[in-house]
Every structure is written in structure tokens, then in C-alpha cells.
Write an enzyme that holds these catalytic residues in place. Structure first.
Site, PDB file in Angstrom:
ATOM      1  N   ASP A  67       3.031   0.510   2.392  1.00 54.19           N
ATOM      2  CA  ASP A  67       3.141   1.401   1.238  1.00 54.19           C
ATOM      3  C   ASP A  67       4.144   2.526   1.486  1.00 54.19           C
ATOM      4  O   ASP A  67       4.579   2.748   2.617  1.00 54.19           O
ATOM      5  CB  ASP A  67       1.761   1.984   0.866  1.00 54.19           C
ATOM      6  N   ASP A 136     -12.663   6.389   1.479  1.00 57.38           N
ATOM      7  CA  ASP A 136     -13.299   5.732   0.324  1.00 57.38           C
ATOM      8  C   ASP A 136     -13.198   4.206   0.411  1.00 57.38           C
ATOM      9  O   ASP A 136     -13.425   3.503  -0.566  1.00 57.38           O
ATOM     10  CB  ASP A 136     -12.668   6.226  -0.986  1.00 57.38           C
ATOM     11  N   HIS A 138     -10.462   2.408   1.048  1.00 52.50           N
ATOM     12  CA  HIS A 138      -9.200   1.780   0.606  1.00 52.50           C
ATOM     13  C   HIS A 138      -8.424   1.165   1.772  1.00 52.50           C
ATOM     14  O   HIS A 138      -8.533   1.627   2.912  1.00 52.50           O
ATOM     15  CB  HIS A 138      -8.311   2.753  -0.188  1.00 52.50           C
ATOM     16  N   GLU A 143      -6.946   1.876  -4.050  1.00 48.60           N
ATOM     17  CA  GLU A 143      -8.064   2.796  -4.232  1.00 48.60           C
ATOM     18  C   GLU A 143      -9.233   2.081  -4.919  1.00 48.60           C
ATOM     19  O   GLU A 143      -9.051   0.988  -5.476  1.00 48.60           O
ATOM     20  CB  GLU A 143      -7.593   3.976  -5.095  1.00 48.60           C
TER      21      GLU A 143
HETATM   22  C1  F6R Z   1      -1.249   3.841   5.325  1.00 49.42           C
HETATM   23  C2  F6R Z   1      -2.300   3.283   4.512  1.00 49.42           C
HETATM   24  C3  F6R Z   1      -3.623   3.934   4.304  1.00 49.42           C
HETATM   25  C4  F6R Z   1      -4.241   4.494   5.580  1.00 49.42           C
HETATM   26  C5  F6R Z   1      -5.579   5.155   5.280  1.00 49.42           C
HETATM   27  C6  F6R Z   1      -6.161   5.833   6.512  1.00 49.42           C
HETATM   28  O1  F6R Z   1      -0.106   3.003   5.355  1.00 49.42           O
HETATM   29  O2  F6R Z   1      -2.050   2.261   3.988  1.00 49.42           O
HETATM   30  O3  F6R Z   1      -4.500   3.005   3.732  1.00 49.42           O
HETATM   31  O4  F6R Z   1      -4.410   3.459   6.499  1.00 49.42           O
HETATM   32  O5  F6R Z   1      -5.438   6.105   4.272  1.00 49.42           O
HETATM   33  O6  F6R Z   1      -5.359   6.908   6.881  1.00 49.42           O
HETATM   34  P1  F6R Z   1      -5.542   7.619   8.313  1.00 49.42           P
HETATM   35  O7  F6R Z   1      -5.214   6.616   9.339  1.00 49.42           O
HETATM   36  O8  F6R Z   1      -4.555   8.744   8.315  1.00 49.42           O
HETATM   37  O9  F6R Z   1      -6.957   8.059   8.379  1.00 49.42           O
END
Ligand code: F6R
Length: 261
Positions: A67, A136, A138, A143
Site C-alpha cells: 500500500d 482493528d 486490518h 479496513e
Molecule cells: C502496512 C500495512 C498495515 C500495517 C498495520 C500494522 O503496509 O499494510 O496493514 O501492517 O497497520 O502497522 P504497525 O506494524 O505499524 O503496527
């Protein structure tokens, strides 16, 4: 689904790095799917160490990231392209032209996402996808409420994700509210998926993903339907799993079998 539970995130990341190293040894032209965020940083350090030690090479590998924030230039220090350059690509021998991150400044996002999906397909599909998990549930920026069949597209972040990500920006108002993200359906096409989850703030999400019903309200739960998905958790992130002792025992065998193969 295998759930590897380790005492620390370092130990879990090392084990995940062993799976990456095993793939690279077997398939030097592997196609990697990569994530950003704080979770994979230690894994990337181990991948860089393994590469520096001559244990593995990424010279022929290709990568596609999950992403990118909409509106951020690749040179912005919070863009995911910048993150990948600083945390991985500058420390391994992968040619820069082989690394792909969605363009957050694309004028026509529909064209951008369809070209991205087509390029992954042309490369033969993703061999190994690295994931983190949001508080959450995701994966990528899928989301709660994202279709489990979704493809790479423009998405809106939830207020919770915006809040979670605010720690990386100077002001909360600077956090982008939209992103381009691979879909759950896109991620599910990877041949192997490894999800990393560390810390108590991920425990509820891990519980939902592993022991909850498969639901678009916890998009990581889709991984229950994947034939080769692995969770690498520290004890805090695994703390709410009812069957954690069973998973840990089973995964130890499975990981050993994989690494011996
Ligand atoms: C990042 C991504 C997100 C993160 C998630 C956890 O490329 O796709 O899904 O993996 O938000 O973020 P952290 O690792 O910062 O807790």
C-alpha cells in the site's frame, strides 16, 4: 494456518526471516510481497543481515508493496516508498528497478492499480507475502467492512488507523486519510503468507483473525481460508488465543519440517 508463538518479537522475526531465507535459497527469482509499519522492521534487519553475510541474495528477486498513502510523494519521509528504501532496499542487493510501490501521486488511480495488479500477474504472482495487522484486524489498508474479494484500489482509512499512524507524523492533521491498497482478494493469491503481530495492542485483532469467524469486519480472518498462512506472534499478541499452547506445539513441528525440506 500455523501460529508460531515466541517469547520476543526478535525471536519471532528471526523465525520469519528463516522462512524468507529458505524461499530465497530455493527460488532466487522469488516474488516478494512486502509491508511497511513498525512490525516488519526487525524482520527486514534480519533479511539485510542474512544478505550481508552472503547467506541469501535478492539480486534476482522482485517485490511489490501492499500500500501507499494517497497524496504523498515517494520522497516524503512518511511515504511507504521512502520507508522501504530506508528499512530494507538500501540494505539488500535487490535492484531498485525490481522493487514496486504504488504511486501515491498517480493522477489516475484506477490506471495505477490495474497496472500494478497486471505487473504482479506478469511476474508470476507473489511467492511470499509479508503482513502486519492493524489493531482493528486490518491487513494492508483493508479496513473493517472491506470485501474479502477486494482488489487493489483507493481506500479510506478509519479514524482508528489514522490515530494509530499519527505517531509517525509531526501533526495529527498531516496523516493522510486515503491510500491505495492491495485488496484482500489480491493478498489471498500469494502462495505463502506470513503475518507478524507483536504487543498487547494486537492481541484482540489476533484473536479475531485466528479464532473469530471469517468476516469482512476483521479482514485478517480471511487468512483462515488460505492454504499456507503463518502467524508469527510474540506472547503478548498471542495472549488472548484460547488454543495458544496447541498452536505453538503444532507450529514448532511445521516450521521444522519447512526448514528441513
Ligand atoms: C502496512 C500495512 C498495515 C500495517 C498495520 C500494522 O503496509 O499494510 O496493514 O501492517 O497497520 O502497522 P504497525 O506494524 O505499524 O503496527
Amino acid at each position: 494456518m500455523e501460529i508460531v508463538i515466541c517469547k520476543t518479537k526478535e525471536e519471532a522475526s528471526r523465525k520469519a526471516a528463516d522462512l524468507v531465507a529458505a524461499l530465497m535459497a530455493k527460488k532466487p527469482k522469488a516474488v516478494l510481497g512486502l509491508a511497511t509499519g513498525s512490525t516488519p522492521v526487525q524482520l527486514y534487519k534480519y533479511m539485510a543481515q542474512d544478505c550481508a553475510a552472503g547467506k541469501i541474495s535478492f539480486k534476482q528477486a522482485k517485490s511489490w508493496n501492499l500500500d501507499e498513502y494517497l497524496g504523498l510523494a515517494p520522497t516524503h519521509d512518511q511515504s511507504y516508498r521512502y520507508f522501504m528504501d530506508k528499512n530494507l532496499f538500501e540494505h539488500i542487493d535487490i535492484p531498485r528497478k525490481n522493487t514496486h510501490v504504488l504511486n501515491g501521486l498517480a493522477k489516475d488511480w484506477k490506471k495505477e492499480v490495474s497496472a500494478y495488479e497486471a505487473a504482479i500477474k506478469k511476474a508470476g504472482g507473489i511467492d511470499l507475502q509479508v503482513l502486519g495487522i492493524g489493531s482493528d484486524g486490518h491487513i494492508a489498508f483493508n479496513e473493517p467492512g472491506s470485501s474479502l474479494a477486494s482488489r487493489t484500489r483507493l481506500v479510506s482509512l478509519t479514524p482508528q488507523t489514522v490515530k494509530d499512524n499519527a505517531r509517525f507524523f509531526k501533526k495529527a492533521a498531516d496523516v493522510p486519510k486515503q491510500a491505495l491498497s492491495m485488496g484482500v482478494g489480491t493478498i489471498m493469491e500469494a502462495r505463502r503468507i506470513i503475518l507478524l503481530a507483536f504487543g498487547a495492542n494486537k492481541a484482540e485483532a489476533v484473536k479475531g483473525a485466528v479464532e473469530g469467524g471469517v468476516s469482512q469486519f476483521c479482514t485478517a480472518s480471511a487468512l483462515q481460508m488460505h492454504p499456507d498462512s503463518w502467524f508469527f506472534c510474540d506472547e503478548a499478541a498471542a495472549a488472548k488465543l484460547k488454543l495458544r499452547k496447541y498452536y505453538a506445539w503444532r507450529a514448532e513441528e511445521a516450521l521444522k519440517a519447512e526448514l528441513d525440506a
